[in-house]
Enzyme design. Sequence first.
Site, PDB file in Angstrom:
ATOM      1  N   CYS A   1      13.089  11.074   7.600  1.00  0.00           N
ATOM      2  CA  CYS A   1      12.861  10.774   9.026  1.00  0.00           C
ATOM      3  C   CYS A   1      14.163  10.788   9.816  1.00  0.00           C
ATOM      4  O   CYS A   1      14.169  11.074  11.006  1.00  0.00           O
ATOM      5  CB  CYS A   1      12.119   9.462   9.183  1.00  0.00           C
ATOM      6  SG  CYS A   1      12.730   8.200   8.098  1.00  0.00           S
TER       7      CYS A   1
ATOM      8  N   GLU B   1       9.132   1.711  11.048  1.00  0.00           N
ATOM      9  CA  GLU B   1      10.200   2.713  10.947  1.00  0.00           C
ATOM     10  C   GLU B   1       9.485   4.051  10.936  1.00  0.00           C
ATOM     11  O   GLU B   1       8.812   4.391   9.964  1.00  0.00           O
ATOM     12  CB  GLU B   1      11.021   2.459   9.670  1.00  0.00           C
ATOM     13  CG  GLU B   1      12.383   3.132   9.727  1.00  0.00           C
ATOM     14  CD  GLU B   1      12.332   4.495   9.101  1.00  0.00           C
ATOM     15  OE1 GLU B   1      12.207   5.480   9.864  1.00  0.00           O
ATOM     16  OE2 GLU B   1      12.394   4.586   7.867  1.00  0.00           O
TER      17      GLU B   1
ATOM     18  N   GLU C   1       8.465  16.455  15.277  1.00  0.00           N
ATOM     19  CA  GLU C   1       9.088  16.256  13.970  1.00  0.00           C
ATOM     20  C   GLU C   1       8.460  17.216  12.958  1.00  0.00           C
ATOM     21  O   GLU C   1       7.262  17.146  12.705  1.00  0.00           O
ATOM     22  CB  GLU C   1       8.884  14.803  13.517  1.00  0.00           C
ATOM     23  CG  GLU C   1       9.734  14.458  12.334  1.00  0.00           C
ATOM     24  CD  GLU C   1       9.518  13.038  11.845  1.00  0.00           C
ATOM     25  OE1 GLU C   1       8.384  12.529  11.934  1.00  0.00           O
ATOM     26  OE2 GLU C   1      10.493  12.439  11.356  1.00  0.00           O
TER      27      GLU C   1
ATOM     28  N   LYS D   1       0.879  -1.173   0.000  1.00  0.00           N
ATOM     29  CA  LYS D   1       0.000   0.000   0.000  1.00  0.00           C
ATOM     30  C   LYS D   1       0.917   1.224   0.000  1.00  0.00           C
ATOM     31  O   LYS D   1       1.444   1.619   1.038  1.00  0.00           O
ATOM     32  CB  LYS D   1      -0.870  -0.027   1.261  1.00  0.00           C
ATOM     33  CG  LYS D   1      -2.211   0.661   1.146  1.00  0.00           C
ATOM     34  CD  LYS D   1      -2.172   2.128   0.770  1.00  0.00           C
ATOM     35  CE  LYS D   1      -1.895   3.037   1.950  1.00  0.00           C
ATOM     36  NZ  LYS D   1      -1.733   4.452   1.525  1.00  0.00           N
TER      37      LYS D   1
HETATM   38  P1  ADP Z   1       3.098  10.752   6.903  1.00  0.00           P
HETATM   39  O1  ADP Z   1       2.800  11.674   8.029  1.00  0.00           O
HETATM   40  O2  ADP Z   1       4.524  10.584   6.588  1.00  0.00           O
HETATM   41  O3  ADP Z   1       2.215  10.947   5.709  1.00  0.00           O
HETATM   42  P2  ADP Z   1       1.536   8.487   7.659  1.00  0.00           P
HETATM   43  O4  ADP Z   1       1.830   7.663   8.842  1.00  0.00           O
HETATM   44  O5  ADP Z   1       0.279   9.295   7.662  1.00  0.00           O
HETATM   45  O6  ADP Z   1       2.828   9.353   7.479  1.00  0.00           O
HETATM   46  O7  ADP Z   1       1.536   7.620   6.328  1.00  0.00           O
HETATM   47  C1  ADP Z   1       2.432   6.579   6.051  1.00  0.00           C
HETATM   48  C2  ADP Z   1       1.675   5.461   5.360  1.00  0.00           C
HETATM   49  O8  ADP Z   1       0.687   4.966   6.269  1.00  0.00           O
HETATM   50  C3  ADP Z   1       0.924   5.900   4.111  1.00  0.00           C
HETATM   51  O9  ADP Z   1       0.947   4.852   3.151  1.00  0.00           O
HETATM   52  C4  ADP Z   1      -0.488   6.119   4.628  1.00  0.00           C
HETATM   53  O10 ADP Z   1      -1.491   5.980   3.631  1.00  0.00           O
HETATM   54  C5  ADP Z   1      -0.594   4.992   5.639  1.00  0.00           C
HETATM   55  N1  ADP Z   1      -1.621   5.237   6.668  1.00  0.00           N
HETATM   56  C6  ADP Z   1      -2.046   6.420   7.171  1.00  0.00           C
HETATM   57  N2  ADP Z   1      -3.016   6.226   8.088  1.00  0.00           N
HETATM   58  C7  ADP Z   1      -3.224   4.894   8.175  1.00  0.00           C
HETATM   59  C8  ADP Z   1      -4.101   4.061   8.942  1.00  0.00           C
HETATM   60  N3  ADP Z   1      -4.975   4.560   9.795  1.00  0.00           N
HETATM   61  N4  ADP Z   1      -4.012   2.730   8.759  1.00  0.00           N
HETATM   62  C9  ADP Z   1      -3.130   2.185   7.893  1.00  0.00           C
HETATM   63  N5  ADP Z   1      -2.280   2.914   7.134  1.00  0.00           N
HETATM   64  C10 ADP Z   1      -2.330   4.253   7.268  1.00  0.00           C
END
Ligand code: ADP
Length: 492
Positions: A296, A261, A395, A185
């Site tokens: 990061c 990570e 961050e 994903k």
């Molecule tokens: P960033 O702040 O770097 O965008 P996220 O943690 O929001 O980091 O996103 C990192 C990945 O996790 C992306 O692929 C995002 O679509 C996915 N993601 C965000 N929210 C969820 C969730 N509730 N469950 C599963 N995956 C998620």
Amino acid sequence: MITRNKLDETKIEKRAYINGEYVWAESGEVIKKTSSIDGSDLSGIAACDEADVNKAVAAAKAAFESGVWVDKTPEERKNVFLKLADLMEEHREELALLDTYETGRCFKNYYNDSIPKAIECIRYFAEAIDKVYDTAIPARGTEFGVIIRKPLGVVGLITPWNDPMVVDSWKFTPALLMGNSVVIKPAEQSALSLIYLAKLTKEAGIPDGVFNVVPGYGEKAGKALALHMDVRAISFTGSSATGKLMLTYAGQSNMKRVYLECGGKGPYVVSDKCKRIEEAAKVLAANMFYNEGQICSAPSRVIINRKVMDKFLECLKNEAEKFVPGNPFESENEVGCVVSREQFDKVNSYIDWAKNNGHEVYQPSLTKENYPNACSIKPTIIMNVNNDEKVAREEIFGPVVCIIPVDSTEEAIKVANDTNYGLAGALWTDDLNEAKLLADKIEAGLVHINSYGNDDNSAPFGGIKESGIGKDKSAFVFDEFSYQKTVWMHFD
Ligand code: ADP
């Protein structure tokens, strides 16, 4: 040269890749978003949800159980991946252009650095897979045992937008080389290069169902993948808040393994015993202002002895000039845009906070030609920060560095570790004893001495505290994508 002209925007593949075919989401939904480069509409990538994730996991499971991939020898899997690396090299320009188009980061960075790094990573793991050994127990009379690594089955990978091809290949390469099937994903901000890569995996010889891509929103596609009962492990890179959700999802479903990570707030300790202040400033700028600081492991807290601070700041300000952002498609530029308007607003809110709270904030005066309203942020240095302040604790994920003055090595260690994160750090000193002490005491998965960021695929990458669990890179990762099975034999 403006490389954008080489991209035919009407021909970009935007569908999911499930069981060897490009398909739209069953719901017909697409991701909606705009470009951070020029505000144009980038909507249209398939927005998968639970139904599509179920289809992808079922395909991955069927492929795993059929043995079509897992029953190949390590040498056979290696050769497929070496071919994939060659194909990526052939299509390096397309991959780099797609990532620039979607994320606003410079074409030059992707073409010269990220895509070659992803290719190197694939070759590194491919060359390693037929050289890692399993273990035999110490010999004893009639009893004999071996401990072997077995693939897990279906592995889910959830990846971020800040370096799509690199982070994706850190994960899918060792997972697949171990014999697993994967469902990936990608982040909603950066799915196009991975979707493009899917057809290259087929051409390289990865069988249908073994490699699947389900683009979509995190709360739908990501959550469905992390909660799926047939997914045996999730390897995730992203924010610490979402990382914590992964642990919850595992607990709510099948206790799948979770590797995370997450964020960082890297300490960059500069001692008064450092003789190469100029170099320390140069390396900091290169690591902090590159990719608009959206890394990061960015060393965003400079913990510096007051005695050397003025000289360091003078050099850092000069270095910052080299990272003034410009048009990301201009093949000479080093820095482009942040990934989205939201990210742009978020980073600027921290800069405004610093200005409104009595901090001197430095940005180079130089400007470069860019698109009107491009979401670019100049290198930013916030002076005289106290480690308790918001800008030192949270961050920012932008080209913003905090300068935290200290008076001793002991104080530097205390400040370095006074954070929720523990991903990567650095120390600059010419005193061997001090180097040893700091390297021992800094709580981080990776500590650089008198350098930053020049570790390669052989170095495990991952942190402690809220920076995560487990590692990417290095041959240790094969253990994360396999389980240990002991086979105990008795002979008469
Ligand atoms: P960033 O702040 O770097 O965008 P996220 O943690 O929001 O980091 O996103 C990192 C990945 O996790 C992306 O692929 C995002 O679509 C996915 N993601 C965000 N929210 C969820 C969730 N509730 N469950 C599963 N995956 C998620």
